[in-house]
Design a protein around this motif. Sequence first.
Motif, PDB file in Angstrom:
ATOM      1  N   GLU A 125      -2.318  -1.676   2.205  1.00 45.76           N
ATOM      2  CA  GLU A 125      -2.776  -2.566   1.138  1.00 45.76           C
ATOM      3  C   GLU A 125      -3.651  -1.821   0.130  1.00 45.76           C
ATOM      4  O   GLU A 125      -3.548  -2.039  -1.077  1.00 45.76           O
ATOM      5  CB  GLU A 125      -3.556  -3.747   1.729  1.00 45.76           C
ATOM      6  CG  GLU A 125      -2.703  -4.778   2.444  1.00 45.76           C
ATOM      7  CD  GLU A 125      -1.997  -5.729   1.495  1.00 45.76           C
ATOM      8  OE1 GLU A 125      -2.129  -5.564   0.273  1.00 45.76           O
ATOM      9  OE2 GLU A 125      -1.294  -6.637   1.989  1.00 45.76           O
ATOM     10  N   LEU A 126      -4.520  -0.938   0.609  1.00 45.99           N
ATOM     11  CA  LEU A 126      -5.416  -0.219  -0.294  1.00 45.99           C
ATOM     12  C   LEU A 126      -4.703   0.894  -1.056  1.00 45.99           C
ATOM     13  O   LEU A 126      -5.068   1.203  -2.193  1.00 45.99           O
ATOM     14  CB  LEU A 126      -6.603   0.344   0.484  1.00 45.99           C
ATOM     15  CG  LEU A 126      -7.619  -0.702   0.953  1.00 45.99           C
ATOM     16  CD1 LEU A 126      -8.646  -0.075   1.881  1.00 45.99           C
ATOM     17  CD2 LEU A 126      -8.318  -1.362  -0.232  1.00 45.99           C
ATOM     18  N   SER A 130      -4.544  -0.976  -4.505  1.00 49.94           N
ATOM     19  CA  SER A 130      -5.683  -0.511  -5.300  1.00 49.94           C
ATOM     20  C   SER A 130      -5.480   0.893  -5.862  1.00 49.94           C
ATOM     21  O   SER A 130      -6.306   1.377  -6.630  1.00 49.94           O
ATOM     22  CB  SER A 130      -6.957  -0.525  -4.443  1.00 49.94           C
ATOM     23  OG  SER A 130      -7.265  -1.849  -4.029  1.00 49.94           O
ATOM     24  N   VAL A 145     -17.560  -1.393   1.230  1.00 44.53           N
ATOM     25  CA  VAL A 145     -16.833  -2.662   1.233  1.00 44.53           C
ATOM     26  C   VAL A 145     -17.845  -3.808   1.250  1.00 44.53           C
ATOM     27  O   VAL A 145     -18.389  -4.147   2.291  1.00 44.53           O
ATOM     28  CB  VAL A 145     -15.908  -2.765   2.459  1.00 44.53           C
ATOM     29  CG1 VAL A 145     -15.066  -4.033   2.383  1.00 44.53           C
ATOM     30  CG2 VAL A 145     -15.021  -1.542   2.562  1.00 44.53           C
ATOM     31  N   PRO A 150     -14.933  -8.727  -4.737  1.00 43.90           N
ATOM     32  CA  PRO A 150     -13.578  -8.179  -4.556  1.00 43.90           C
ATOM     33  C   PRO A 150     -13.438  -6.748  -5.088  1.00 43.90           C
ATOM     34  O   PRO A 150     -12.512  -6.431  -5.830  1.00 43.90           O
ATOM     35  CB  PRO A 150     -12.717  -9.156  -5.356  1.00 43.90           C
ATOM     36  CG  PRO A 150     -13.610  -9.590  -6.475  1.00 43.90           C
ATOM     37  CD  PRO A 150     -15.004  -9.643  -5.898  1.00 43.90           C
ATOM     38  N   VAL A 152     -14.281  -2.314  -4.113  1.00 45.36           N
ATOM     39  CA  VAL A 152     -14.838  -1.269  -3.268  1.00 45.36           C
ATOM     40  C   VAL A 152     -15.359  -0.170  -4.187  1.00 45.36           C
ATOM     41  O   VAL A 152     -14.821   0.046  -5.282  1.00 45.36           O
ATOM     42  CB  VAL A 152     -13.808  -0.664  -2.277  1.00 45.36           C
ATOM     43  CG1 VAL A 152     -13.396  -1.677  -1.243  1.00 45.36           C
ATOM     44  CG2 VAL A 152     -12.591  -0.123  -3.016  1.00 45.36           C
ATOM     45  N   VAL A 166     -10.104  -5.084  -5.311  1.00 39.85           N
ATOM     46  CA  VAL A 166      -9.338  -5.302  -4.083  1.00 39.85           C
ATOM     47  C   VAL A 166      -8.732  -6.694  -4.164  1.00 39.85           C
ATOM     48  O   VAL A 166      -9.444  -7.689  -4.300  1.00 39.85           O
ATOM     49  CB  VAL A 166     -10.243  -5.184  -2.837  1.00 39.85           C
ATOM     50  CG1 VAL A 166      -9.473  -5.537  -1.580  1.00 39.85           C
ATOM     51  CG2 VAL A 166     -10.811  -3.780  -2.741  1.00 39.85           C
ATOM     52  N   ALA A 170      -5.300  -7.573   0.214  1.00 40.68           N
ATOM     53  CA  ALA A 170      -6.019  -6.428   0.772  1.00 40.68           C
ATOM     54  C   ALA A 170      -7.344  -6.873   1.372  1.00 40.68           C
ATOM     55  O   ALA A 170      -7.762  -6.372   2.425  1.00 40.68           O
ATOM     56  CB  ALA A 170      -6.252  -5.376  -0.312  1.00 40.68           C
ATOM     57  N   GLY A 171      -8.016  -7.810   0.699  1.00 36.73           N
ATOM     58  CA  GLY A 171      -9.282  -8.320   1.224  1.00 36.73           C
ATOM     59  C   GLY A 171      -9.110  -8.975   2.584  1.00 36.73           C
ATOM     60  O   GLY A 171      -9.927  -8.781   3.493  1.00 36.73           O
ATOM     61  N   LEU A 174      -8.519  -6.266   5.151  1.00 37.90           N
ATOM     62  CA  LEU A 174      -9.769  -5.577   5.458  1.00 37.90           C
ATOM     63  C   LEU A 174     -10.645  -6.412   6.395  1.00 37.90           C
ATOM     64  O   LEU A 174     -11.272  -5.877   7.315  1.00 37.90           O
ATOM     65  CB  LEU A 174     -10.530  -5.274   4.161  1.00 37.90           C
ATOM     66  CG  LEU A 174     -10.117  -4.012   3.407  1.00 37.90           C
ATOM     67  CD1 LEU A 174     -10.887  -3.901   2.093  1.00 37.90           C
ATOM     68  CD2 LEU A 174     -10.365  -2.774   4.262  1.00 37.90           C
TER      69      LEU A 174
END
Length: 282
Positions: A125-126, A130, A145, A150, A152, A166, A170-171, A174
């Motif tokens: 996801e990151l 992102s 984080v 939202p 990083v 993010v 993705a959040g 995480l």
Amino acid sequence: MLAAERGAAANTLAAYRRDLEGAEEIVGDIAAADRESLIRLTRAWSGLAPSSLARKSSALRQFFGFLVDEGWRKDDPSSALPRPVTRRPLPRLLTHAEIEALFACAESEAESGRAEAVRMLALLELLYGSGLRASELVSLPLAAVPRDAPFVTVTGKGGQARMVPVGRRAGQALRQWLELRPDGGKFLFPSRGKHLSRIRLFQLLKDLAVRAGIAPEKVSPHVLRHAFATHLLEGGADLRVLQTLLGHADIATTQIYTHVDTARLVALVNERHPLARRAHAD
């Protein structure tokens, strides 16, 4: 000088060291090299790709420039080094369907609740959501984080910090990972007392690609970063915004993605235009 004055990253310092040590293996003491030595070095490099040759020559030019600036040499013999014409290669890309296959596999595996599977989903996801570099991702500190925003905080090349958004997906990944993450350590993705290595991240992605039915040579952390940038641009993102998200110091680096988008449009015309279909029929 590279570290203290330019703030070069550890990987950059290591690359310069390799290039300088490699040159010394061929001609001896680089600091005392003359034009004839560099001509001999150029001959030894004759089989290199233009991009590799350009990088090695650049490292030596900067080294000799440093020696002259510091007064350790009066002359600069680097004019004897080659200046190959290089074209920035278009980045390798994954299609939307391949991205969906990767995520479908990672999400399915994460449903098991196993820590390794949930971590893989968060990493994916990151990377794609992102656009983080591999080194930025694996070295993310836990403190980067925030619980209530939202974003990083990422430390990129040259020690430059930037805020990276993010997305909701993705959040959520995480948050799942933080619930399963082993206690202790300062890194978001800890491993053996430090953090997950770039090599291990590379291996994890290759393994995921195989399980998703995608050729593993097509997938890497940087390919996912390219996909993030290209797909954002396709969706109408502004080039300056993309530059900020990617952490590029120079917008010329970001402009490579306009060439990718142009290539996609040309392919679209060739495949979908009525005259193209007519040519196929003929």
